[in-house]
Design an enzyme around this catalytic site. Sequence first.
Site, PDB file in Angstrom:
ATOM      1  N   HIS A 174      -8.583  -9.303  -4.642  1.00 55.48           N
ATOM      2  CA  HIS A 174      -7.343  -8.538  -4.484  1.00 55.48           C
ATOM      3  C   HIS A 174      -6.483  -9.053  -3.325  1.00 55.48           C
ATOM      4  CE1 HIS A 174      -4.630  -5.238  -4.958  1.00 55.48           C
ATOM      5  NE2 HIS A 174      -5.426  -4.580  -5.774  1.00 55.48           N
ATOM      6  N   GLU A 300      -4.205 -11.121  -9.159  1.00 52.22           N
ATOM      7  CA  GLU A 300      -5.575 -10.734  -9.497  1.00 52.22           C
ATOM      8  C   GLU A 300      -5.957 -11.363 -10.837  1.00 52.22           C
ATOM      9  OE1 GLU A 300      -5.690  -6.265  -9.017  1.00 52.22           O
ATOM     10  OE2 GLU A 300      -3.727  -6.714  -8.199  1.00 52.22           O
TER      11      GLU A 300
HETATM   12  C1  GAL Z   1      -3.720  -2.818  -7.934  1.00 46.76           C
HETATM   13  C2  GAL Z   1      -3.320  -1.792  -8.933  1.00 46.76           C
HETATM   14  C3  GAL Z   1      -2.271  -0.933  -8.276  1.00 46.76           C
HETATM   15  C4  GAL Z   1      -2.828  -0.297  -7.010  1.00 46.76           C
HETATM   16  C5  GAL Z   1      -3.473  -1.373  -6.143  1.00 46.76           C
HETATM   17  C6  GAL Z   1      -4.285  -0.803  -5.018  1.00 46.76           C
HETATM   18  O1  GAL Z   1      -4.628  -3.702  -8.501  1.00 46.76           O
HETATM   19  O2  GAL Z   1      -2.828  -2.410 -10.091  1.00 46.76           O
HETATM   20  O3  GAL Z   1      -1.822   0.058  -9.170  1.00 46.76           O
HETATM   21  O4  GAL Z   1      -3.749   0.677  -7.332  1.00 46.76           O
HETATM   22  O5  GAL Z   1      -4.340  -2.157  -6.872  1.00 46.76           O
HETATM   23  O6  GAL Z   1      -3.519  -0.239  -4.031  1.00 46.76           O
END
Ligand code: GAL
Length: 335
Positions: A174, A300
């Site tokens: 992430h 991601e």
């Molecule tokens: C992403 C997701 C978002 C939010 C973020 C975390 O991967 O798609 O909606 O939740 O993570 O803050």
Amino acid sequence: MIEVCQFGSEKAKKYSLVNEAGMQVALTNFGARIVEVLVPVEDNGALRNLTMAALSDEEYLAKDTYPGATIVPVAGRISGAQAKIKGRLYSFTENEPGRTLHGGVNTANEQYWEAEVDEEANSVCFTIELRDGFNGFPGNVHVKARYRLTEDNVLEVSYTAQSDKDTIFNPTNHVYFNLTGDVNQDIAEHYVRIAAQTYAPLGESNLPLGRLEPVEGTPFDFRTGGTFAQGFGLEHPQNQLVKGYDHPWVLDQVAEPVEIVSPDQKIRLTVETNQPAVVIYTYNFPSENMAAFHGAFSLECQGLPDACNQEGFGSILLEKDQLFEHQTRYGFKWQ
Ligand code: GAL
């Protein structure tokens, strides 16, 4: 030499990888996480940090534990917080109403992984064991997250996993970038190219509707390049829904399907992956001010979110004793 130092609490360590070109990557065992990606791009030889980062495990815990972390076992949202695995229905921990986001609560992105440094390969390998039934996911799953910095300025991320029961597994990293080096600057003017013919539109609660739509004629069309600004005007209902982008694209099977260039054109980031999709989230709901609104974007690489419940979204089944392998390479060029 891979330098190791303290990163907040006693259990948290920071590992710094360097290459000949002077590129640096900082990692931590807290969440098997990318902390910083630094490139020597400034005129005075100074390093520019391209990621959204915190200074310690405590700061991540207080603000947001997703940035840069390894998300396991299943990235993204699972609708209904349940899924059938080989015909048997499993329920998972809900950390959003009626959904499981990024594997549930107290997940591996908040744990301290075992770390092994390999000086010769310029890599660090983090390992963790997910316990059978944790957050409802079956199987003891042995997970490895390996990061390597190459001499041609590639940050290579590899995941391997093996489970002692049939389960579902769809990890991602992430990491958030802002190629200006300043997460308080809007990312709108980054050049973006994504080799993808389709994307997955979202419905309520940011869950994919379960179908793929052509990017043609929409702000999701980055096939010949564009900027994030084309979606930030919020003309399209899908951009309005999430205040930007928070969507999966299905990647063409080509070399470097994703390319992002900084507004000053000094930095070019390319992505290679063996995964079918990339989810790009443009930091539309800033939590705890780690960056400005639209001050960072994630890349991601993963299987499609909610694949376990959507027909035609591919399989994220990991069978007992099967070896799971994911590889994503973030390549950097600067001038
Ligand atoms: C992403 C997701 C978002 C939010 C973020 C975390 O991967 O798609 O909606 O939740 O993570 O803050």
